[in-house]
Scaffold this motif. Structure first.
Motif, PDB file in Angstrom:
ATOM      1  N   MET A  49       0.707  -1.632  -0.065  1.00 36.94           N
ATOM      2  CA  MET A  49       0.052  -0.320   0.044  1.00 36.94           C
ATOM      3  C   MET A  49       0.644   1.269   0.193  1.00 36.94           C
ATOM      4  SD  MET A  49      -3.119  -0.887  -0.617  1.00 36.94           S
ATOM      5  CE  MET A  49      -4.130   0.270  -0.624  1.00 36.94           C
ATOM      6  N   GLU A  50       1.983   1.168   0.430  1.00 37.48           N
ATOM      7  CA  GLU A  50       2.885   2.291   0.509  1.00 37.48           C
ATOM      8  C   GLU A  50       3.276   2.541  -0.461  1.00 37.48           C
ATOM      9  OE1 GLU A  50       5.247   1.305   3.992  1.00 37.48           O
ATOM     10  OE2 GLU A  50       4.538   2.221   5.616  1.00 37.48           O
ATOM     11  N   ALA A  51       3.800   1.741  -1.226  1.00 39.25           N
ATOM     12  CA  ALA A  51       4.602   1.209  -2.271  1.00 39.25           C
ATOM     13  C   ALA A  51       3.107   2.328  -3.846  1.00 39.25           C
ATOM     14  CB  ALA A  51       5.040   0.084  -2.906  1.00 39.25           C
ATOM     15  N   LEU A  52       2.678   1.504  -3.829  1.00 44.01           N
ATOM     16  CA  LEU A  52       2.350   1.948  -4.818  1.00 44.01           C
ATOM     17  C   LEU A  52       0.618   3.229  -4.153  1.00 44.01           C
ATOM     18  CD1 LEU A  52      -0.061   0.396  -7.412  1.00 44.01           C
ATOM     19  CD2 LEU A  52      -1.004   0.240  -5.756  1.00 44.01           C
ATOM     20  N   GLY A  53       0.077   3.900  -3.041  1.00 44.75           N
ATOM     21  CA  GLY A  53       0.180   4.283  -3.297  1.00 44.75           C
ATOM     22  C   GLY A  53       0.995   6.241  -2.895  1.00 44.75           C
ATOM     23  N   SER A  54       1.859   5.710  -2.777  1.00 45.37           N
ATOM     24  CA  SER A  54       3.335   6.514  -3.088  1.00 45.37           C
ATOM     25  C   SER A  54       3.731   7.204  -4.480  1.00 45.37           C
ATOM     26  CB  SER A  54       4.495   6.837  -2.521  1.00 45.37           C
ATOM     27  OG  SER A  54       5.469   5.412  -3.111  1.00 45.37           O
ATOM     28  N   LEU A  56       0.647   6.300  -6.956  1.00 47.98           N
ATOM     29  CA  LEU A  56      -0.187   6.709  -7.355  1.00 47.98           C
ATOM     30  C   LEU A  56      -0.877   8.632  -7.098  1.00 47.98           C
ATOM     31  CD1 LEU A  56      -2.476   3.914  -7.224  1.00 47.98           C
ATOM     32  CD2 LEU A  56      -1.996   5.335  -8.523  1.00 47.98           C
ATOM     33  N   ARG A  57      -0.348   8.175  -5.912  1.00 42.06           N
ATOM     34  CA  ARG A  57      -0.082  10.033  -5.228  1.00 42.06           C
ATOM     35  C   ARG A  57       0.472  11.293  -5.870  1.00 42.06           C
ATOM     36  NH1 ARG A  57      -0.381   7.551  -0.750  1.00 42.06           N
ATOM     37  NH2 ARG A  57       1.493   7.915   0.028  1.00 42.06           N
ATOM     38  N   ARG A  58       1.860  10.545  -6.677  1.00 38.85           N
ATOM     39  CA  ARG A  58       2.436  11.489  -7.351  1.00 38.85           C
ATOM     40  C   ARG A  58       1.917  11.511  -8.488  1.00 38.85           C
ATOM     41  NH1 ARG A  58       7.749   8.397  -7.796  1.00 38.85           N
ATOM     42  NH2 ARG A  58       7.380   8.651  -5.044  1.00 38.85           N
ATOM     43  N   ALA A  59       1.219  10.485  -8.993  1.00 39.63           N
ATOM     44  CA  ALA A  59       0.825  10.674 -10.334  1.00 39.63           C
ATOM     45  C   ALA A  59      -0.219  11.393 -10.318  1.00 39.63           C
ATOM     46  CB  ALA A  59       0.179   9.621 -10.823  1.00 39.63           C
ATOM     47  N   MET A  60      -1.022  11.804  -9.173  1.00 39.91           N
ATOM     48  CA  MET A  60      -2.265  12.465  -9.042  1.00 39.91           C
ATOM     49  C   MET A  60      -2.424  14.294  -8.969  1.00 39.91           C
ATOM     50  SD  MET A  60      -5.056  10.679  -9.543  1.00 39.91           S
ATOM     51  CE  MET A  60      -6.669  11.667  -7.631  1.00 39.91           C
ATOM     52  N   GLU A  61      -0.756  14.007  -8.168  1.00 37.90           N
ATOM     53  CA  GLU A  61      -0.143  15.339  -7.863  1.00 37.90           C
ATOM     54  C   GLU A  61       0.255  16.469  -9.369  1.00 37.90           C
ATOM     55  OE1 GLU A  61       2.781  15.186  -5.111  1.00 37.90           O
ATOM     56  OE2 GLU A  61       1.160  15.074  -3.548  1.00 37.90           O
ATOM     57  N   THR A  67      -3.415  10.830 -15.414  1.00 37.93           N
ATOM     58  CA  THR A  67      -2.146  10.389 -15.246  1.00 37.93           C
ATOM     59  C   THR A  67      -2.179   9.531 -14.308  1.00 37.93           C
ATOM     60  OG1 THR A  67      -1.309  12.504 -15.387  1.00 37.93           O
ATOM     61  CG2 THR A  67       0.724  11.397 -14.307  1.00 37.93           C
ATOM     62  N   ALA A  68      -3.252   9.742 -13.652  1.00 37.45           N
ATOM     63  CA  ALA A  68      -2.773   8.236 -12.756  1.00 37.45           C
ATOM     64  C   ALA A  68      -3.248   7.225 -13.303  1.00 37.45           C
ATOM     65  CB  ALA A  68      -3.890   8.220 -11.369  1.00 37.45           C
ATOM     66  N   ILE A  69      -4.616   6.572 -14.103  1.00 34.52           N
ATOM     67  CA  ILE A  69      -4.851   5.844 -14.434  1.00 34.52           C
ATOM     68  C   ILE A  69      -3.719   4.987 -15.682  1.00 34.52           C
ATOM     69  CG2 ILE A  69      -6.736   5.043 -16.284  1.00 34.52           C
ATOM     70  CD1 ILE A  69      -8.747   6.863 -14.856  1.00 34.52           C
ATOM     71  N   PRO A  70      -3.349   5.452 -16.308  1.00 30.96           N
ATOM     72  CA  PRO A  70      -2.082   4.612 -17.638  1.00 30.96           C
ATOM     73  C   PRO A  70      -1.060   4.378 -16.109  1.00 30.96           C
ATOM     74  CG  PRO A  70      -2.438   6.930 -17.837  1.00 30.96           C
ATOM     75  CD  PRO A  70      -3.409   6.850 -17.078  1.00 30.96           C
ATOM     76  N   LEU A  71      -0.744   4.672 -14.877  1.00 29.66           N
ATOM     77  CA  LEU A  71       0.480   4.644 -13.924  1.00 29.66           C
ATOM     78  C   LEU A  71       0.163   3.457 -13.832  1.00 29.66           C
ATOM     79  CD1 LEU A  71       3.171   5.104 -12.743  1.00 29.66           C
ATOM     80  CD2 LEU A  71       2.094   5.923 -11.662  1.00 29.66           C
ATOM     81  N   CYS A  72      -1.269   3.006 -12.615  1.00 30.46           N
ATOM     82  CA  CYS A  72      -1.497   2.253 -12.373  1.00 30.46           C
ATOM     83  C   CYS A  72      -1.611   1.235 -13.042  1.00 30.46           C
ATOM     84  CB  CYS A  72      -3.229   2.578 -11.741  1.00 30.46           C
ATOM     85  SG  CYS A  72      -3.560   1.015 -10.594  1.00 30.46           S
ATOM     86  N   LEU A  77       0.187  -3.589 -10.951  1.00 29.84           N
ATOM     87  CA  LEU A  77       0.724  -5.824 -11.148  1.00 29.84           C
ATOM     88  C   LEU A  77       1.654  -6.176 -10.582  1.00 29.84           C
ATOM     89  CD1 LEU A  77      -1.774  -7.450 -13.668  1.00 29.84           C
ATOM     90  CD2 LEU A  77      -2.450  -6.961 -11.793  1.00 29.84           C
ATOM     91  N   PRO A  78       2.905  -5.326 -11.131  1.00 28.57           N
ATOM     92  CA  PRO A  78       4.093  -5.745 -10.875  1.00 28.57           C
ATOM     93  C   PRO A  78       4.385  -5.167  -9.390  1.00 28.57           C
ATOM     94  CG  PRO A  78       4.343  -4.670 -13.161  1.00 28.57           C
ATOM     95  CD  PRO A  78       2.886  -4.448 -12.385  1.00 28.57           C
ATOM     96  N   LEU A  79       3.781  -3.954  -9.180  1.00 29.46           N
ATOM     97  CA  LEU A  79       4.288  -3.663  -7.755  1.00 29.46           C
ATOM     98  C   LEU A  79       4.024  -4.804  -6.449  1.00 29.46           C
ATOM     99  CD1 LEU A  79       4.176   0.056  -7.706  1.00 29.46           C
ATOM    100  CD2 LEU A  79       6.235  -1.286  -6.840  1.00 29.46           C
ATOM    101  N   THR A  80       2.570  -5.496  -6.813  1.00 30.63           N
ATOM    102  CA  THR A  80       1.979  -6.168  -6.482  1.00 30.63           C
ATOM    103  C   THR A  80       2.844  -7.354  -6.299  1.00 30.63           C
ATOM    104  OG1 THR A  80      -0.282  -5.146  -7.026  1.00 30.63           O
ATOM    105  CG2 THR A  80      -0.297  -7.789  -6.295  1.00 30.63           C
ATOM    106  N   ALA A  81       3.653  -7.780  -7.686  1.00 29.78           N
ATOM    107  CA  ALA A  81       4.126  -9.269  -7.635  1.00 29.78           C
ATOM    108  C   ALA A  81       5.072  -9.264  -6.654  1.00 29.78           C
ATOM    109  CB  ALA A  81       3.964 -10.123  -8.395  1.00 29.78           C
ATOM    110  N   ALA A  82       5.320  -8.146  -6.843  1.00 27.91           N
ATOM    111  CA  ALA A  82       7.519  -7.900  -6.191  1.00 27.91           C
ATOM    112  C   ALA A  82       7.303  -7.321  -4.730  1.00 27.91           C
ATOM    113  CB  ALA A  82       8.124  -7.027  -7.212  1.00 27.91           C
ATOM    114  N   ALA A  83       5.309  -7.397  -4.340  1.00 33.71           N
ATOM    115  CA  ALA A  83       5.903  -6.887  -2.636  1.00 33.71           C
ATOM    116  C   ALA A  83       6.485  -7.884  -1.711  1.00 33.71           C
ATOM    117  CB  ALA A  83       3.963  -6.649  -2.452  1.00 33.71           C
ATOM    118  N   SER A  84       7.125  -8.864  -1.552  1.00 31.40           N
ATOM    119  CA  SER A  84       7.054  -9.163  -0.399  1.00 31.40           C
ATOM    120  C   SER A  84       8.813  -9.812  -0.955  1.00 31.40           C
ATOM    121  CB  SER A  84       6.366  -9.519  -0.057  1.00 31.40           C
ATOM    122  OG  SER A  84       7.390 -10.870   0.923  1.00 31.40           O
TER     123      SER A  84
END
Length: 192
Positions: A49-54, A56-61, A67-72, A77-84
Motif C-alpha cells: 500500500m505504501e509503494a502503490l500509494g506513493s 499514485l499520489r505522485r501521479a495525481m499531483e 495521469t494516474a490511470i495509465p500509471l496504475c 500488477l508488477p508492484l503487487t507481485a514484487a511486494a515481498s
C-alpha cells in the motif's frame, strides 16, 4: 444453495491435508503460526500500500486521474507481485468482486472471504489455513481519493470516462462510496 455456501465456508475455515491413505488430517494453526502469519501478512500489505500509494499520489499531483490511470495500469500488477522478498511468501495479489483489471478478479476462495468481509460493518483481516499455506486477507477500504476513479461514473469528466473505457474495457470497479469494501490484499504464506 445456502447449505452449499455454509459447507464451502466450513471447508475453507478448517485447515486440512490428506495423509497417504487419503484420509483427511485436520491441522489447526498454532497460536505461534497465527501470530507469524499476521506479522508477515500485515507487513507485506503495508509495504504494498505504501509503494502503490506513493506512486499514485505522485501521479495525481502531476496530472490527476488522467495521469494516474495509465500509471496504475502499468505498475500495479508488477508492484503487487514484487511486494515481498520473504522466502515464506508464496504469492501476493490484490483481489476484488468488482475488478477493473481482470487479473484482480476474485477466485472462489477470495469470493467467499470478500463476501464475508462485506457483510461486516467494519471488515477485518481474515486468515485461512489450507494445508501448508495460510491465506492472509487485508481489507481495502475506499478512501476519498479513490472516488475520483472508482466513484459514481456519472460524475466523472468525459475525458476520464474515455481513458477508463480505453484502458479497461471490462471495468466493473466504479460505483463505490466512501467506506465501501473495495477488495483485499491476499498474501499466501508458507506454513512450515
Amino acid at each position: 444453495m445456502m447449505l452449499r455456501a455454509i459447507l464451502y465456508l466450513f471447508l475453507l475455515a478448517v485447515p486440512a491435508a490428506c495423509d497417504r491413505s487419503g484420509a483427511v488430517v485436520v491441522k489447526e494453526a498454532s497460536a505461534e503460526e497465527k501470530a507469524r502469519v499476521e506479522v508477515v501478512g500485515a507487513g507485506v500489505a503495508k509495504g504494498l500500500m505504501e509503494a502503490l500509494g506513493s506512486e499514485l499520489r505522485r501521479a495525481m499531483e502531476v496530472g490527476g486521474p488522467l495521469t494516474a490511470i495509465p500509471l496504475c495500469q502499468k505498475i500495479a500488477l508488477p508492484l503487487t507481485a514484487a511486494a515481498s522478498d520473504s522466502p515464506d511468501v508464496i504469492a501476493v495479489r490484490r483481489t476484488t468482486l468488482k475488478p477493473r483489471n481482470p487479473a484482480n478478479a476474485a477466485t472462489e476462495r477470495d469470493r467467499v472471504v470478500l463476501e464475508l468481509m462485506a457483510m461486516r460493518s467494519e471488515p477485518e483481516v481474515e486468515i485461512r489455513r489450507e494445508g501448508d499455506a495460510a491465506h492472509y486477507y487485508q481489507p481495502l477500504i475506499v478512501q476519498e481519493v479513490c472516488l475520483k476513479c472508482h466513484g459514481d461514473p456519472s460524475t466523472f469528466p468525459k475525458e476520464l470516462s474515455e481513458v477508463l473505457a480505453a484502458s479497461y474495457p471490462a471495468d466493473k470497479a466504479t460505483g463505490y462510496v466512501l467506506g465501501d469494501l473495495r477488495g483485499a490484499i491476499h498474501v499466501t504464506i508458507a506454513i512450515p
